[in-house]
Design a protein around this motif. Sequence first.
Motif, mmCIF file in Angstrom:
data_model
loop_
_atom_site.group_PDB
_atom_site.id
_atom_site.type_symbol
_atom_site.label_atom_id
_atom_site.label_comp_id
_atom_site.label_asym_id
_atom_site.label_seq_id
_atom_site.Cartn_x
_atom_site.Cartn_y
_atom_site.Cartn_z
ATOM 1 N N UNK A 547 0.841 -1.202 0.000
ATOM 2 C CA UNK A 547 0.000 0.000 0.000
ATOM 3 C C UNK A 547 0.871 1.245 0.000
ATOM 4 N N UNK A 548 0.399 2.263 -0.683
ATOM 5 C CA UNK A 548 1.040 3.577 -0.677
ATOM 6 C C UNK A 548 0.078 4.565 -0.032
ATOM 7 N N UNK A 549 0.602 5.326 0.883
ATOM 8 C CA UNK A 549 -0.237 6.328 1.527
ATOM 9 C C UNK A 549 0.500 7.667 1.553
ATOM 10 N N UNK A 550 -0.213 8.716 1.240
ATOM 11 C CA UNK A 550 -1.607 8.706 0.783
ATOM 12 C C UNK A 550 -1.710 8.275 -0.685
ATOM 13 N N UNK A 551 -2.847 7.777 -1.064
ATOM 14 C CA UNK A 551 -3.073 7.376 -2.451
ATOM 15 C C UNK A 551 -3.268 8.623 -3.310
ATOM 16 N N UNK A 552 -2.578 8.669 -4.461
ATOM 17 C CA UNK A 552 -2.625 9.859 -5.311
ATOM 18 C C UNK A 552 -2.521 9.466 -6.776
ATOM 19 N N UNK A 553 -3.142 10.256 -7.613
ATOM 20 C CA UNK A 553 -3.065 10.023 -9.058
ATOM 21 C C UNK A 553 -1.812 10.651 -9.663
ATOM 22 N N UNK A 555 1.238 9.960 -8.848
ATOM 23 C CA UNK A 555 2.306 8.973 -8.874
ATOM 24 C C UNK A 555 1.709 7.597 -9.162
ATOM 25 N N UNK A 556 2.262 6.928 -10.139
ATOM 26 C CA UNK A 556 1.864 5.552 -10.433
ATOM 27 C C UNK A 556 2.850 4.597 -9.764
ATOM 28 N N UNK A 557 2.333 3.482 -9.276
ATOM 29 C CA UNK A 557 3.129 2.527 -8.514
ATOM 30 C C UNK A 557 3.057 1.176 -9.213
ATOM 31 N N UNK A 558 4.205 0.511 -9.315
ATOM 32 C CA UNK A 558 4.268 -0.827 -9.883
ATOM 33 C C UNK A 558 5.149 -1.702 -9.010
ATOM 34 N N UNK A 559 4.749 -2.973 -8.907
ATOM 35 C CA UNK A 559 5.505 -3.949 -8.129
ATOM 36 C C UNK A 559 6.593 -4.522 -9.024
ATOM 37 N N UNK A 560 7.847 -4.182 -8.723
ATOM 38 C CA UNK A 560 8.942 -4.580 -9.595
ATOM 39 C C UNK A 560 9.453 -5.978 -9.276
ATOM 40 N N UNK A 561 9.717 -6.268 -8.004
ATOM 41 C CA UNK A 561 10.221 -7.586 -7.626
ATOM 42 C C UNK A 561 9.940 -7.822 -6.152
ATOM 43 N N UNK A 562 9.841 -9.120 -5.776
ATOM 44 C CA UNK A 562 9.659 -9.513 -4.386
ATOM 45 C C UNK A 562 10.386 -10.838 -4.161
ATOM 46 N N UNK A 563 10.925 -11.009 -2.963
ATOM 47 C CA UNK A 563 11.574 -12.261 -2.611
ATOM 48 C C UNK A 563 11.467 -12.476 -1.109
ATOM 49 N N UNK A 564 11.661 -13.744 -0.711
ATOM 50 C CA UNK A 564 11.583 -14.135 0.691
ATOM 51 C C UNK A 564 12.905 -14.775 1.081
ATOM 52 N N UNK A 625 3.221 10.795 -13.003
ATOM 53 C CA UNK A 625 2.350 10.527 -14.145
ATOM 54 C C UNK A 625 2.690 11.385 -15.350
ATOM 55 N N UNK A 626 3.422 12.497 -15.147
ATOM 56 C CA UNK A 626 3.769 13.388 -16.261
ATOM 57 C C UNK A 626 5.238 13.292 -16.650
ATOM 58 N N UNK A 627 5.942 12.293 -16.118
ATOM 59 C CA UNK A 627 7.375 12.188 -16.374
ATOM 60 C C UNK A 627 7.732 10.723 -16.496
ATOM 61 N N UNK A 628 8.839 10.436 -17.177
ATOM 62 C CA UNK A 628 9.184 9.044 -17.468
ATOM 63 C C UNK A 628 10.203 8.457 -16.510
#
Length: 720
Positions: A547-553, A555-564, A625-628
């Motif tokens: 989760x990202x807080x606060x939620x906002x339009x 900034x876009x969020x993507x799950x890049x990698x996860x490990x245990x 959202x307006x930048x790469x």
Amino acid sequence: MIHDSTATSEGWSRDVVAPAACSLRVPVRAHAGPGAHPQPCLWIPDKVQRTDSQVDSMVRGMLLLAITLLLAIYSFVPTSLAERVHCDLQHVDPSRGEVTYSTSQVSEGCVAQVANATQEVHVLFMDFPNPWHVPQVDLTLQASKQNSTGAREVLLVLVSNKTVVVKFHAPEIPLHLAYDHNLIFFLEQPKVSSITSLQSHTSRKQILDWAAKKSAITSMATLDNPKSIILRLGQAPSAPPYCLSEAHHDMGLTLGWQPQAPTQVQGCHLKDVTGHKEAYILRVLPGSETRPRTVTVNVELSCESGDLDAILILQGPPYVSWFIDANHNMQFWTTGEYSIKIFPEKKFKGSVLPDTPQGLIGEARKLNASLIAAFVTLPLASEISLRASSCGAVPQTSPAPVLTTPPKDRCNPGLLMSLIQPKCGNDMMTLTLSKKHVQTLQCTITALTFWDSRCQAEDSDDHFVLRSTYSSCGMKVTAHVISNEVIISFLSGSPPLQCASVSPLLKKVQCVNMDSISLQLGLYLSPYFLQASSTIKLGQQGFVQVSMSPSTSEVTVQLDSCHLDLEPEGDMVELIQSRAAKGSCVSLLSPSTDGDLRFSFLLHVYMVPTPTAGTLSCSVALKPSTFSQEVYKTVSMRLNISPDGSGKDPILPSVLGAFGAFLIGALLTAALWYIYSHTRTPSKREPVVAVAAPASSESSSTNHSIGSTQSTPCSTSSMA
């Protein structure tokens, strides 16, 4: 060569008698290389037989006579034409002649056909020799028919030993990119599914090991000073199943590239030849593989007078054929077969040509060439382009190229601006520009400021550092994004400096305010995500939410990698790689209504000793959202792992429960039978039916339960 009809097999004339004490070794002219000269005859004593001084005197006299006769004979033997041609090859002015080529030969590489692969992994190592020059590389990916119809993903790993700027072209495919952000810069931000930052000073073995963990490597190549690269995606049909690196490897149709360094073109004038016929000689060396192949030769000749009499000589290995595209009528002289673009279906047989420079120049001399307008030796190429404009004149030569520092006017503004990458944090935007990179680009910076010119960069020992708080220097601040404009001024024009002008450049910069955003990682034991937990059992399915807080339009969020990371052994279980689920035990779930990222995994591992704890970590990519430009942040949580799950341990309780139910039923039946047998009257016996249905039912249910616990939906033993 002149031969005497009375000569013996040993090369002696029958008129001359060889002494018994020596055997004469005469060098065979047919095996003499180009430029070879007759050597004095050698006497090798076989049996030394001394008699008296008169015999010795006779022997010495006959020796002198034999040597004189043989030297006289050799003086009348005509040498080959190539040996009599004198051509002092010199470097040709690049404006008069230029040769470029593309090849599939690499200094080290391999290609594999990976069976049942869902992801292609291609690794490119780029080595550049000049530390004072920042090269630009055109990198093009071409999708195969298989990629255009299928859903195969591609991981491209780029590695460079020096700072390089890449102009990138790629089709619309699921593409993941991995590279060192400190050495590789893109003219335009590539549109890819994910970007992974490689650590600086990582060895090649570590990079290959890391890439192989993603998937089996499809291709690997080491390129020396490349200028342009074409990488063709898809499986190579005749490649081996594994990518085993080999030196001087031929990548076939998988990869083609051109070098940065100019090809050395030489030329010379042939004396005592009438006319104005030019010869263009392209000599191609053998490659690492002897498979048949066709080399395309593009010839573009320009002549101010309009008259052109030229010869094209192409020499290469016997398995090479030629496809010629020329803009003028020429005389062709080739090894192997050749065809012409205007008659592509017609094959012409070539000739046997010498494989030495002097031999090829001698062939040009035989064809009445008065000028060697271009002589080039190339590695085995797939395509060669020749462009020349000499037209019968003596070639303008230039001295051999010397590595010097280019003048300051070669500063590339586009490459300079690509080095500007801001970072935001602690209520501060910071921009760091390496002086080493600026010097490599051969630029002279006079000023580096924000939009408010009063905010200037600090000049430290190794860097220019431009920083400002969010409340000054013209910063534009929204809830989560910080924006500004950077002005960089540098000297343009040639020295002396008083003739140079100062050119300003403007670039918009933007980054995420990480101080205003927090990330939370939670583990749940049900798909309803109601109550978070810090404990998971072996064999249990876990549900993860980021989760990202606060939620906002903004900034876009993507799950890049996860490990245990499991303890105590510290083995790592990959859950998500390159924004995709790793294996059948992991599933990406739809985001929540608030945009929270979710996935599930089954913790079913076979390890000795059994893990008791672990650390779950996820890397998240945040992008305005307006930048790469993306910013990566890692969030972690501690997990306790309990062995009392439903994976392996439920077997014993189930068996004990079934045995207990059976035992209770048996005792109950025995008790009833005992009561009945002792209370009934002897004359009236009625049958009694004892039914142990609960025990049988329980036993059936237990047996089914045992079977179900043995077969799980997936196994992550290989993951651990």
